[in-house]
Structures are given as C-alpha cells and as structure tokens.
Design an enzyme around this catalytic site. Structure first.
Site, PDB file in Angstrom:
ATOM      1  N   THR A  54      -3.702   4.828  -0.807  1.00  0.00           N
ATOM      2  CA  THR A  54      -4.648   5.243   0.232  1.00  0.00           C
ATOM      3  C   THR A  54      -5.528   6.406  -0.224  1.00  0.00           C
ATOM      4  O   THR A  54      -5.168   7.183  -1.100  1.00  0.00           O
ATOM      5  CB  THR A  54      -3.921   5.664   1.518  1.00  0.00           C
ATOM      6  OG1 THR A  54      -3.050   6.756   1.217  1.00  0.00           O
ATOM      7  CG2 THR A  54      -3.116   4.512   2.085  1.00  0.00           C
ATOM      8  N   TYR A  55      -6.676   6.501   0.436  1.00  0.00           N
ATOM      9  CA  TYR A  55      -7.682   7.527   0.158  1.00  0.00           C
ATOM     10  C   TYR A  55      -7.781   8.379   1.410  1.00  0.00           C
ATOM     11  O   TYR A  55      -8.173   7.897   2.471  1.00  0.00           O
ATOM     12  CB  TYR A  55      -9.010   6.829  -0.119  1.00  0.00           C
ATOM     13  CG  TYR A  55     -10.064   7.591  -0.860  1.00  0.00           C
ATOM     14  CD1 TYR A  55     -10.125   7.534  -2.253  1.00  0.00           C
ATOM     15  CD2 TYR A  55     -11.042   8.323  -0.200  1.00  0.00           C
ATOM     16  CE1 TYR A  55     -11.123   8.185  -2.959  1.00  0.00           C
ATOM     17  CE2 TYR A  55     -12.043   8.981  -0.902  1.00  0.00           C
ATOM     18  CZ  TYR A  55     -12.079   8.905  -2.270  1.00  0.00           C
ATOM     19  OH  TYR A  55     -13.071   9.548  -2.966  1.00  0.00           O
ATOM     20  N   GLN A 107      -6.064  -3.607   9.640  1.00  0.00           N
ATOM     21  CA  GLN A 107      -5.330  -2.421  10.031  1.00  0.00           C
ATOM     22  C   GLN A 107      -4.017  -2.874  10.679  1.00  0.00           C
ATOM     23  O   GLN A 107      -3.809  -4.051  10.979  1.00  0.00           O
ATOM     24  CB  GLN A 107      -6.167  -1.587  11.012  1.00  0.00           C
ATOM     25  CG  GLN A 107      -7.461  -1.075  10.421  1.00  0.00           C
ATOM     26  CD  GLN A 107      -7.261  -0.008   9.361  1.00  0.00           C
ATOM     27  OE1 GLN A 107      -6.171   0.520   9.203  1.00  0.00           O
ATOM     28  NE2 GLN A 107      -8.307   0.312   8.626  1.00  0.00           N
ATOM     29  N   GLU A 145       0.845  -1.188   0.000  1.00  0.00           N
ATOM     30  CA  GLU A 145       0.000   0.000   0.000  1.00  0.00           C
ATOM     31  C   GLU A 145       0.882   1.240   0.000  1.00  0.00           C
ATOM     32  O   GLU A 145       1.842   1.325   0.760  1.00  0.00           O
ATOM     33  CB  GLU A 145      -0.901   0.007   1.242  1.00  0.00           C
ATOM     34  CG  GLU A 145      -1.793   1.230   1.340  1.00  0.00           C
ATOM     35  CD  GLU A 145      -2.505   1.320   2.672  1.00  0.00           C
ATOM     36  OE1 GLU A 145      -3.561   0.659   2.815  1.00  0.00           O
ATOM     37  OE2 GLU A 145      -2.015   2.035   3.585  1.00  0.00           O
ATOM     38  N   ALA A 169      -8.433  11.139   4.539  1.00  0.00           N
ATOM     39  CA  ALA A 169      -9.576  11.551   5.330  1.00  0.00           C
ATOM     40  C   ALA A 169     -10.282  12.702   4.614  1.00  0.00           C
ATOM     41  O   ALA A 169      -9.660  13.578   4.030  1.00  0.00           O
ATOM     42  CB  ALA A 169      -9.131  11.989   6.718  1.00  0.00           C
TER      43      ALA A 169
END
Length: 309
Positions: A57-58, A187, A26, A60
């Site tokens: 990643t996307y 996670q 990732e 917040a």
C-alpha cells in the site's frame, strides 16, 4: 547474440491466460526497521500459497512512499509478480514521475493507480495538489504516458463517499478502463452480491475490464468500529448482530472466518476472476480462509498445509 529474455507477464496477461481464478495479497510497508522481520515473515507464510501477484500500500499524503517503494522492490527481488501502488494525494506530478521511475528501475511494470482519500478519510473533502493530478483517470493517463506499464485501478462495491451514487462509481470504473486501465481491484466489502451488482453496472456500460474482489476476514470485535469509520466499508447489520452476540473472542473469530469463507465461495461461483486478500500484515486468518477453498489447496506446499491444520 543471445535472444531477448521472455517478457514477464503483466497482470493483464495473467488474467487473460488464467484457467482458474488468480490469488493475490496486499501488504503494508514496514513502518520501521524493527517491523521488517514481521513483514518478511508474513510474506513468507503467505508465499506458501504461490500467489499470482502481490503489492504494498501507498500511504495517505504519500507519507510512506519511500517505505512502500523499498518494500515493493523487496517483493520484486523475491521473484513475485509485483504491483506498485500510486495515489494522487498530496503528490506533485514530479513526485509521481519519481515513484514510477523507482518502480521501473526495479523491474516493476504493473501499477495500481488510486486517487486515494485525504488523511482524514473518505468523508474529508478532496483537495488536489497544486502541481498534481485530480483523479485516478488522470493518473492512469499519466502512468501510460510515462512508459510501458500495465495499470490497475480501484472499484467500489459499496457506494463511494461522498457521492453515494452506485451508477457514478460504475461510470468512473469505465472511464478509467477507457483511459487504459486493464484490471480493477475492489475496496473492502462484506456481501458478495455487491460485487455482482458492480460488475453488472460496469458491463452494462460496455466495459469488460476484469474486476477482482478484495477480501479481509474480520476476526476481532474492535474491527466493527474500525470498519464503521471507513464510509465505504459498512458492515451488514446481520453480521454485526452475530458478532456482538458472540460469547467470546474465539466465537467472534469463528464467525468472521466463516463469513469470509462463504463470501469467497459465492464470489468464485459468480465468476470472480480472482481474490485479493488485504492481509494487514497478518497471515493466520488469511491462511485459514484460503486453505478452505478447494481451488487454493493445490497451490499450498505440503509442509505449510500441515502447519495450518
């Protein structure tokens, strides 16, 4: 008329056909044009291990949505099996549909559906967008209603804030699987038994969804505080004591790498279907850990293996 091209295997296909654990990475999207060469370098370096899939990643609030989609598209263009991330945070259904269309138009049909934490972190009260989705189960359903996607979801080996209820965490994984999710990625965590316990709780509820553990080596002392700020990523007391007793940065790094390597061995021995490395857009520590795992050595290109020593 020529025959239709063979469909690209989904992550679920890869897991079902695998004869050995999968390997995935990732990345973060580059924050600016100046960071793009660094992003490309890290992807190239870790690409020498022939990962089974990669993702970006996307942020917040969807704050990096455009950069995430651009970086994900770049990975897909390189020929890597690519997973597009999506969250519910501050996203309307229209925003979500547009992101899905961007992925689909780039040939990306694997999506990781995450509710996501508010910008203040997992302890900040969750607030649903007035025109958005309320949780990851709804997001899974929305994605599958939008097209032929293979959907993955998050799982929590450590108890997830604010509920602190491991049984609830397992139940939510099962609900997401029942909604159509075909794989899960955990996670960050630092003790292999936490993954084993999570899998046992999910299996006890009748779900066989593959759960891939997420790994990140801790290599600098300042990461102790950074991880402590993430309520779902509490560091084991014995690990913290070892790190604080270390005499210098090199010793901290050695301890962190050895811990990550040992945990990887334990997870693979316990039957993990793969390992996902959260790279933080750095390649050295991740490369050192996976170079020590017998199952990954055959993946590595000889010239790259020599450079890692």
């Amino acid at each position: 008329m020529s025959a239709d091209p063979t469909p690209t295997p989904t992550i679920a296909d890869l897991l079902a056909a695998a004869t050995e654990p999968l390997l995935s990475f990732e990345f973060f999207p580059p924050r600016s044009a100046e960071e793009e060469p660094t992003f490309t370098k890290v992807v190239d370096k870790l690409g020498s291990f022939a990962p089974d899939f990669v993702s970006v990643t996307y942020g917040a609030s969807g704050s990096t949505r455009g950069r995430t989609i651009d970086a994900t598209r770049l990975l897909a263009q390189r020929g890597d099996a690519t997973v597009g991330h999506l969250t519910c945070v501050s996203q309307s259904r229209k925003d979500t549909a547009e992101a899905l269309e961007a992925y689909r138009s780039s040939g990306i049909t694997n999506v990781l559906a995450i509710r996501g934490d508010m910008p203040g972190g997992p302890t900040q009260r969750w607030e649903q967008h007035p025109e958005g989705l309320g949780n990851a189960t709804q997001l899974v359903e929305f994605i599958l209603d939008s097209g032929d996607f293979c959907v993955g979801v998050a799982a929590f080996p450590n108890v997830h804030q604010p509920d602190n209820d491991p049984e609830l965490d397992a139940r939510i994984v099962v609900e997401k699987a029942n909604a159509g999710a075909e794989f899960a990625i955990t996670q960050l965590f630092f003790e292999a038994p936490r993954w084993v316990e999570l899998v046992e709780r999910v299996r006890a509820r009748g779900s066989d969804i593959p759960i891939i553990p997420g790994i990140m080596p801790l290599t600098v002392i300042t990461q102790i505080e950074r991880f402590a700020a993430l309520a779902d990523c509490e560091l084991p007391a014995d690990f913290v004591a070892q790190l604080r007793a270390a005499g210098d940065p090199a010793e901290v790094r050695r301890i962190g790498l050895e811990r990550a390597e040992r945990m990887c061995h334990e997870l693979l021995e316990a039957g993990a279907p793969g390992l996902q490395f959260f790279t933080q857009n750095r390649w050295q520590a991740t490369s050192e850990v996976i170079s020590r795992l017998p199952w990954t050595r055959s993946r590595q290109e000889p010239s790259s293996a020599a450079s890692h020593g």
